[in-house]
Scaffold this active site. Structure first.
Site, PDB file in Angstrom:
ATOM      1  N   LYS A 273      59.252 -22.967  61.251  1.00  0.00           N
ATOM      2  CA  LYS A 273      59.376 -21.972  60.447  1.00  0.00           C
ATOM      3  C   LYS A 273      60.708 -22.111  59.642  1.00  0.00           C
ATOM      4  O   LYS A 273      61.705 -22.401  60.273  1.00  0.00           O
ATOM      5  CB  LYS A 273      59.494 -20.640  60.790  1.00  0.00           C
ATOM      6  CG  LYS A 273      59.873 -19.407  60.102  1.00  0.00           C
ATOM      7  CD  LYS A 273      59.792 -18.338  60.703  1.00  0.00           C
ATOM      8  CE  LYS A 273      60.720 -16.868  59.901  1.00  0.00           C
ATOM      9  NZ  LYS A 273      60.725 -15.797  60.627  1.00  0.00           N
ATOM     10  N   LYS A 285      65.763  -5.718  54.591  1.00  0.00           N
ATOM     11  CA  LYS A 285      66.442  -5.507  55.660  1.00  0.00           C
ATOM     12  C   LYS A 285      67.777  -4.878  55.570  1.00  0.00           C
ATOM     13  O   LYS A 285      68.531  -5.098  54.523  1.00  0.00           O
ATOM     14  CB  LYS A 285      66.811  -6.854  56.654  1.00  0.00           C
ATOM     15  CG  LYS A 285      65.787  -7.641  57.156  1.00  0.00           C
ATOM     16  CD  LYS A 285      66.436  -9.005  57.849  1.00  0.00           C
ATOM     17  CE  LYS A 285      65.378  -9.899  58.393  1.00  0.00           C
ATOM     18  NZ  LYS A 285      64.514  -9.254  59.465  1.00  0.00           N
ATOM     19  N   GLU A 357      57.284 -12.091  57.414  1.00  0.00           N
ATOM     20  CA  GLU A 357      57.132 -13.523  56.461  1.00  0.00           C
ATOM     21  C   GLU A 357      56.688 -14.826  57.086  1.00  0.00           C
ATOM     22  O   GLU A 357      56.285 -15.681  56.498  1.00  0.00           O
ATOM     23  CB  GLU A 357      58.417 -13.621  55.370  1.00  0.00           C
ATOM     24  CG  GLU A 357      59.593 -14.470  55.690  1.00  0.00           C
ATOM     25  CD  GLU A 357      60.367 -13.882  56.983  1.00  0.00           C
ATOM     26  OE1 GLU A 357      60.136 -12.567  57.272  1.00  0.00           O
ATOM     27  OE2 GLU A 357      60.766 -14.574  57.435  1.00  0.00           O
ATOM     28  N   ARG A 359      55.307 -15.685  59.766  1.00  0.00           N
ATOM     29  CA  ARG A 359      53.786 -15.830  60.280  1.00  0.00           C
ATOM     30  C   ARG A 359      52.883 -16.300  59.006  1.00  0.00           C
ATOM     31  O   ARG A 359      51.841 -16.872  59.083  1.00  0.00           O
ATOM     32  CB  ARG A 359      53.316 -14.599  60.823  1.00  0.00           C
ATOM     33  CG  ARG A 359      53.203 -13.386  59.781  1.00  0.00           C
ATOM     34  CD  ARG A 359      53.013 -11.877  60.550  1.00  0.00           C
ATOM     35  NE  ARG A 359      54.388 -11.630  61.604  1.00  0.00           N
ATOM     36  CZ  ARG A 359      54.403 -10.842  62.345  1.00  0.00           C
ATOM     37  NH1 ARG A 359      53.300 -10.089  62.557  1.00  0.00           N
ATOM     38  NH2 ARG A 359      55.530 -10.342  62.978  1.00  0.00           N
TER      39      ARG A 359
END
Ligand code: BES
Ligand code: MN
Ligand code: ZN
Length: 511
Positions: A273, A285, A357, A359
């Site tokens: 990732k 966030k 995001e 995944r």
């Protein structure tokens, strides 16, 4: 980086700024008193065999992480002795374990910042011990001061890292010892490179910059590299990576790094990732949750480092690294909660939370990696806060569609000294991701969020492929003080597990 040498010299005559010795809590056989660890006999002799007593007087307990400094005996060339705690003395006839040595060497190396040369007189029972000490020194001496402009080079981060370390008891002419040290240097250098990448601020490391570094390293180490830029991603139908990267002025990339060995008959595929910054996107966030989100590419950094290390070690196995690089930002072109993405696999995903995001980018890379039918597929990702809640900030979670691979990854992590734990993929959590609109939603039940993420990824693994998923959200970035050989900031977690896994595959220890 600290220069390492193997040395047979005796401590007294050594030209160095400090001699490192080990001190442990004695076992029952030594009536629990403080003991000086093997390797430091000559030092102890110079204190008339009273070093343990002197250390006790100075308040030493032998606890792991403890450092006690004292003046060296008058006839020593080195002025300083540094005693580092090793914890409990091992039972008679057993050697100190490698992780204890690695941590002690790391603690000592950090305590010796600002020093030019140190000699390590720690217990060396075999070549593995030398490797552990070498890794401990190189990893513990690490510092990231590229952005410190005040002061001279020496004082950038307080003190310059230890420049030189001689490992005593290290048989410089023994092939096995030399090879062990060379391996330790290659792995540690690449691991420190992964740390540098994680620590580099996101304004200097966007997906294009990361891809450029991968290209340079590939050239240097004879790897094949393929970089899909935004145009190529559109052409290929990589809807997950494009969806996540769509909100950023810095466009996404998918990097494929291939190391091949002519005699290899196994293929390990690694997927990382690589969110160079995770703002959360439109599901932004809040402040307090975004200050360290430059670390959200730690999985890609670990994969990058592991592939380069495999090449440097010339392992007899093919290793492919996939770096799924994007920046997750909110903007007029960002993916919205409610959008449906058509993924590279052809599946559709309803994005209900743009902060889930990782995944999405991983799904595309996992499907691309699956197409090559590797013998094992392992992804590494700072994927969920839920895994941090579950396992704390020093342990990564391992999930898999294959019990043997999951156990093998765990065993490997333990072997190299990376705390990890096996986590399940409970089937009942899958239905929480059912979407009325698309094949699957990108979020499900909140409880067990780390496992839900794992179940999502599983949907994008090719049929019959053994896959394991490492959620490193906890240990990837150390926000607390340094400990053992782990510095503040980027830690390089999972690099050593991945390299060892590749070695085990090369040695046919995995099937
Ligand atoms: N990158 C974060 C996970 C993370 C959190 C890594 C803290 C390191 C430290 C990930 O993209 C994320 O935001 N996950 C969400 C998922 C949720 C929206 C289902 C999370 O864990 O809150
Ligand atoms: Mn996120
Ligand atoms: Zn993220």
């Amino acid at each position: 980086m600290t220069a390492l040498t193997l040395s047979t010299s005796a401590a007294p005559g050594l030209r160095a700024d400090a001699i490192v010795v080990g001190v442990a809590k004695g076992s029952a056989s030594t009536s629990g008193d403080l003991v000086v660890a093997p390797g430091a006999e000559a030092v102890d002799d110079a204190y008339d065999g009273k070093l343990a007593g002197v250390l006790e007087t100075l308040g030493a307990s032998g606890a792991e992480g403890e450092v006690t400094k004292l003046p060296a005996p008058a006839d020593f060339k080195a002025p300083l002795v540094v005693a580092v705690g090793l914890g409990e003395e091992p039972e008679e006839g057993t050697a100190y374990d490698t992780e204890t040595l690695r941590k002690a060497a790391g603690v000592a190396a950090r305590a010796l910042a600002g020093t030019k040369k140190a000699a390590f007189a720690l217990p060396v029972a075999d070549a593995d011990a030398i490797a552990a000490l070498g890794e401990g020194v190189l990893l513990g001496a690490y510092s990231f001061d590229v952005y410190k402009e005040n002061g001279d080079a020496e004082s950038k981060n307080g003190k310059a890292p230890l420049a030189e370390a001689a490992l005593l008891g290290g048989k410089p002419r023994d092939k096995e010892y030399k090879a062990a040290l060379e391996r330790a240097v290659a792995v540690s250098e690449e691991l420190n490179r992964a740390r540098d990448l994680v620590n580099t601020p996101p304004n200097d490391l966007d997906p294009a910059a990361f891809a450029a570094l991968a290209r340079t390293a590939a050239e240097e180490h004879g790897l094949k590299v393929q970089v899909l830029d935004e145009k190529a991603l559109v052409k290929g139908g990589y809807g997950g990576i494009l969806g996540v990267g769509g909100g950023s002025a810095s466009t996404p990339r998918l990097v494929k790094l291939s190391y091949t060995h002519p005699d290899a008959d196994k293929h390990l595929a690694l997927v990382g990732k690589g969110i160079t910054y995770d703002s959360g996107g439109i599901s932004l966030k809040p402040a307090g949750h975004n200050e360290t989100m430059k670390c959200d590419m730690a999985g890609a950094a670990a994969v990058f480092a592991a592939v380069v290390a495999a090449a440097r070690l010339g392992l007899e196995v093919n290793v492919t690294g996939w770096l799924a690089l994007a920046e997750n930002m909110p903007s007029g072109s960002a993916v919205r909660p409610g959008d449906v993405l058509r993924m590279y696999s052809g599946k559709t995903v309803e994005v209900l939370n743009t902060d889930a995001e990782g995944r999405l980018v991983l799904a595309d890379a996992l499907w691309a990696a699956s197409a090559e039918e590797p013998d094992a597929l392992v992804d590494v990702a700072t994927l969920t806060g839920a895994m941090m809640v579950a396992l704390g900030n020093r342990t990564f979670g391992i999930m898999a569609n294959d019990d043997e691979l999951r156990a093998a990854v765990h065993e490997t992590a333990e072997e190299v000294g990376e705390p990890a734990w096996q986590m399940p993929l409970p089937e009942h959590l899958r239905k929480g991701m059912d979407s009325p609109t698309a094949d699957i939603a990108n979020v499900g039940e909140r409880m067990g969020g780390g496992l839900v993420a794992g179940l999502f990824l599983r949907e994008f693994i090719g049929d019959g492929i053994a896959w394991a998923h490492l959620d490193i959200a906890g240990p990837a970035f150390n926000e607390q003080g340094p400990f053992g050989y782990t510095p503040k900031g980027g830690t390089g977690t999972a690099v050593r597990t991945l390299v060892r896994l590749a070695e085990r595959m090369a040695a046919d220890e995995l099937d």
